[in-house]
Write a protein that holds these residues in place. Structure first.
Motif, PDB file in Angstrom:
ATOM      1  N   ASN A 104       0.811  -1.217   0.000  1.00 10.69           N
ATOM      2  CA  ASN A 104       0.000   0.000   0.000  1.00 10.69           C
ATOM      3  C   ASN A 104       0.848   1.272   0.000  1.00 10.69           C
ATOM      4  N   THR A 105       2.146   1.160  -0.237  1.00  6.93           N
ATOM      5  CA  THR A 105       3.026   2.325  -0.206  1.00  6.93           C
ATOM      6  C   THR A 105       4.141   2.175  -1.241  1.00  6.93           C
ATOM      7  N   ASN A 106       4.743   3.293  -1.574  1.00  4.59           N
ATOM      8  CA  ASN A 106       5.909   3.282  -2.469  1.00  4.59           C
ATOM      9  C   ASN A 106       7.212   3.450  -1.696  1.00  4.59           C
ATOM     10  N   ILE A 107       7.099   3.528  -0.368  1.00  2.54           N
ATOM     11  CA  ILE A 107       8.237   3.870   0.479  1.00  2.54           C
ATOM     12  C   ILE A 107       8.567   2.725   1.433  1.00  2.54           C
ATOM     13  N   MET A 108       9.865   2.541   1.681  1.00  2.15           N
ATOM     14  CA  MET A 108      10.336   1.631   2.721  1.00  2.15           C
ATOM     15  C   MET A 108      11.265   2.414   3.656  1.00  2.15           C
ATOM     16  N   TYR A 109      11.316   1.992   4.913  1.00  2.00           N
ATOM     17  CA  TYR A 109      12.205   2.623   5.891  1.00  2.00           C
ATOM     18  C   TYR A 109      13.108   1.560   6.504  1.00  2.00           C
ATOM     19  N   ILE A 110      14.364   1.929   6.694  1.00  2.02           N
ATOM     20  CA  ILE A 110      15.306   1.033   7.352  1.00  2.02           C
ATOM     21  C   ILE A 110      16.124   1.840   8.354  1.00  2.02           C
ATOM     22  N   VAL A 111      16.786   1.119   9.243  1.00  2.95           N
ATOM     23  CA  VAL A 111      17.713   1.741  10.175  1.00  2.95           C
ATOM     24  C   VAL A 111      18.999   0.917  10.176  1.00  2.95           C
ATOM     25  N   ASN A 112      20.111   1.581  10.348  1.00  2.00           N
ATOM     26  CA  ASN A 112      21.384   0.899  10.561  1.00  2.00           C
ATOM     27  C   ASN A 112      21.789   1.154  12.005  1.00  2.00           C
ATOM     28  N   GLN A 113      21.795   0.100  12.815  1.00  2.00           N
ATOM     29  CA  GLN A 113      22.114   0.223  14.241  1.00  2.00           C
ATOM     30  C   GLN A 113      23.265  -0.698  14.586  1.00  2.00           C
ATOM     31  N   TRP A 114      24.289  -0.148  15.214  1.00  2.00           N
ATOM     32  CA  TRP A 114      25.405  -0.983  15.639  1.00  2.00           C
ATOM     33  C   TRP A 114      25.993  -0.459  16.948  1.00  2.00           C
ATOM     34  N   GLY A 128      22.729  -4.186  12.860  1.00  2.00           N
ATOM     35  CA  GLY A 128      23.134  -3.682  11.543  1.00  2.00           C
ATOM     36  C   GLY A 128      21.920  -3.103  10.831  1.00  2.00           C
ATOM     37  N   PHE A 129      21.767  -3.429   9.548  1.00  2.00           N
ATOM     38  CA  PHE A 129      20.602  -2.927   8.805  1.00  2.00           C
ATOM     39  C   PHE A 129      19.349  -3.707   9.203  1.00  2.00           C
ATOM     40  N   TYR A 130      18.254  -2.971   9.336  1.00  2.00           N
ATOM     41  CA  TYR A 130      17.010  -3.561   9.850  1.00  2.00           C
ATOM     42  C   TYR A 130      15.831  -2.833   9.205  1.00  2.00           C
ATOM     43  N   SER A 131      14.891  -3.603   8.659  1.00  2.00           N
ATOM     44  CA  SER A 131      13.710  -3.020   8.018  1.00  2.00           C
ATOM     45  C   SER A 131      12.675  -2.634   9.065  1.00  2.00           C
ATOM     46  N   LEU A 132      12.066  -1.467   8.875  1.00  2.00           N
ATOM     47  CA  LEU A 132      11.084  -0.952   9.814  1.00  2.00           C
ATOM     48  C   LEU A 132       9.676  -1.088   9.238  1.00  2.00           C
ATOM     49  N   LEU A 133       8.748  -1.489  10.084  1.00  2.00           N
ATOM     50  CA  LEU A 133       7.344  -1.607   9.684  1.00  2.00           C
ATOM     51  C   LEU A 133       6.564  -0.468  10.330  1.00  2.00           C
ATOM     52  N   LEU A 134       6.177   0.489   9.518  1.00  2.00           N
ATOM     53  CA  LEU A 134       5.443   1.650  10.011  1.00  2.00           C
ATOM     54  C   LEU A 134       3.996   1.252  10.287  1.00  2.00           C
ATOM     55  N   ASN A 135       3.500   1.622  11.464  1.00  2.00           N
ATOM     56  CA  ASN A 135       2.106   1.341  11.783  1.00  2.00           C
ATOM     57  C   ASN A 135       1.186   2.001  10.766  1.00  2.00           C
ATOM     58  N   ASN A 136       0.080   1.338  10.436  1.00  2.00           N
ATOM     59  CA  ASN A 136      -0.826   1.829   9.394  1.00  2.00           C
ATOM     60  C   ASN A 136      -1.398   3.206   9.702  1.00  2.00           C
ATOM     61  N   SER A 137      -1.514   3.530  10.975  1.00  2.00           N
ATOM     62  CA  SER A 137      -2.134   4.802  11.362  1.00  2.00           C
ATOM     63  C   SER A 137      -1.168   5.986  11.273  1.00  2.00           C
ATOM     64  N   ILE A 138       0.115   5.703  11.017  1.00  2.00           N
ATOM     65  CA  ILE A 138       1.134   6.747  11.015  1.00  2.00           C
ATOM     66  C   ILE A 138       1.363   7.263   9.600  1.00  2.00           C
ATOM     67  N   GLU A 139       1.381   8.581   9.425  1.00  2.00           N
ATOM     68  CA  GLU A 139       1.650   9.180   8.127  1.00  2.00           C
ATOM     69  C   GLU A 139       3.158   9.213   7.880  1.00  2.00           C
ATOM     70  N   GLU A 140       3.545   8.848   6.671  1.00  2.00           N
ATOM     71  CA  GLU A 140       4.968   8.804   6.325  1.00  2.00           C
ATOM     72  C   GLU A 140       5.621  10.171   6.484  1.00  2.00           C
ATOM     73  N   GLN A 141       4.949  11.211   6.024  1.00  2.00           N
ATOM     74  CA  GLN A 141       5.529  12.558   6.088  1.00  2.00           C
ATOM     75  C   GLN A 141       5.789  12.980   7.530  1.00  2.00           C
ATOM     76  N   GLN A 142       4.849  12.644   8.412  1.00  2.00           N
ATOM     77  CA  GLN A 142       5.013  12.988   9.830  1.00  2.00           C
ATOM     78  C   GLN A 142       6.207  12.240  10.427  1.00  2.00           C
ATOM     79  N   PHE A 143       6.312  10.957  10.127  1.00  2.00           N
ATOM     80  CA  PHE A 143       7.416  10.159  10.651  1.00  2.00           C
ATOM     81  C   PHE A 143       8.759  10.719  10.175  1.00  2.00           C
ATOM     82  N   GLU A 144       8.859  11.035   8.898  1.00  2.00           N
ATOM     83  CA  GLU A 144      10.115  11.537   8.339  1.00  2.00           C
ATOM     84  C   GLU A 144      10.519  12.878   8.928  1.00  2.00           C
TER      85      GLU A 144
END
Length: 370
Positions: free
Chosen positions: A249-259, A328-344
């Motif tokens: 349902n989106t064109n965007i993915m979010y990831i984090v790199n944590q070490w 290391g690299f980890y894919s994030l699953l944004l909750n459906n109720s959260i707007e991408e623009q707000q999160f960014e």
């Protein structure tokens, strides 16, 4: 002796048919008539591609190299064809980058490779082989950022060979490549050792660790029934891939790199010659926004990641640092109720605000556990 070489993209069966007819005019082709509309190369390719019957008229392409030792000259050119219709032949200009086939669908790949190659030309003093090796590393990084499955989705080999053309010389360079990848996170450590060389007149790939050997057969020996074997000694196709958790349902993915690593003060003490004693730890985080692109209905990652936030949490006590996963690299699953623009827009202010992030990310438990 004139030297011909074609780097092909598209259905190999079609190219096998087309190139088999080229032998009849090879001796008539010169550097001067390659681009003539009624020249021998254009004429034979046009008639051959036109004559092939196909229900869907697919696109085929090639990069051609013609070397003439008599004139000490070479020319490189692009063939763009459509089965059942014909083709165009265009000169490839100097100081350009051309990607053909499925790899050309990767966003900005030509511009990124050309910009880096231009820098290497200066720093590596025009050494074509060294420039080729540097560009190869860049390409590995691009495909890695597209996702480990990008090789399979695009139908591209994870092994890159280097060829050079200079005056009347064409070289396809054999190599022995040995190295390792060490990860300070949960990623796998990899040791690799393989060769690309001629064996009994046939280009051959050999994995010195697994003893797997792949003979690269001439197109004339191609049979569509032969199942291809993935040769991947560096395990580039076996790694992190954000598309594994892609949400349609989106064109965007979010990831984090944590070490995690020793605190900055401990590392500073070690650099000054003191014994390394890890008294506390440091966690680094960087968040990225990734856009998707598609090839044949399959989702891949645009390799031009956009960093949307990063921070360092230093001097963490051991009890607290153990709550952070060295993932290391980890894919994030944004909750459906959260707007991408707000999160960014807000993540850069909340890099280590656990309650805030847990409210936005449904799989935050993979990064931090209370």
């Amino acid at each position: 002796m004139k030297i011909w070489l074609f780097f092909l993209a598209g259905d190999v069966g079609y190219w096998k048919t087309v190139l088999s007819r080229l032998d009849s005019v090879k001796e008539k082709i010169t550097i001067d008539n390659i681009f003539e509309q009624d020249g021998p190369l254009k004429s034979i390719l046009q008639s051959s591609i036109e004559s092939i019957k196909s229900d869907n008229n697919p696109i085929i392409g090639a990069i051609g190299v013609f070397v003439d030792p008599d004139t000490n000259k070479n020319v490189t050119f692009q063939i763009k064809g459509k089965i059942g219709y014909g083709c165009n032949i265009d000169r490839i200009l100097n100081d350009t980058c051309l990607a053909i086939g499925s790899g050309s669908q990767i966003p900005n790949i030509e511009m990124n490779v050309l910009n880096n190659a231009s820098k290497y030309e200066s720093t590596l003093k025009g050494d074509l082989y060294e420039i080729g090796k540097a560009v190869r590393q860049d390409l590995k990084g691009i495909f890695k950022r597209c996702g480990a499955s990008s090789f399979e989705k695009l139908g591209i080999s994870p092994v890159f060979a280097i060829s050079t053309v200079e005056f009347s010389s064409f070289k396809m360079i054999g190599e022995e490549i040995k190295g390792s990848f060490y990860s300070s996170t949960n990623d796998k450590n990899i040791d690799y050792h393989y060769k690309y060389e001629m064996e009994e007149g046939v280009p051959t790939l050999f994995d010195c660790n697994s003893k797997v050997k792949i003979r690269i057969e001439d197109i004339n020996n191609y049979e569509p029934s032969i199942k291809s074997i993935l040769f991947d000694p560096e395990k580039l196709s076996d790694g992190f891939d954000p598309t594994e958790v892609y949400q349609p349902n989106t064109n965007i993915m979010y990831i984090v790199n944590q070490w995690k690593h020793g605190s900055m003060q401990d590392l500073q003490n070690m650099s000054e010659g003191e014994p390394y004693i890890c008294k506390s730890e440091c966690v680094e985080r960087a968040f990225y926004r990734i856009e998707k692109f598609e090839y044949n209905g399959k989702v891949l990652c645009d390799p031009n990641y956009v960093k949307i936030g990063e921070a360092i949490l230093d001097n963490i006590s051991f009890p607290e640092s153990q709550k952070f996963n060295n993932v290391g690299f980890y894919s994030l699953l944004l909750n459906n109720s959260i707007e991408e623009q707000q999160f960014e827009s807000l993540i850069k202010y909340n890099i280590f605000e656990h309650s805030w992030i847990k409210d936005k990310i449904s799989n935050y438990y993979g990064l931090y556990k209370d």
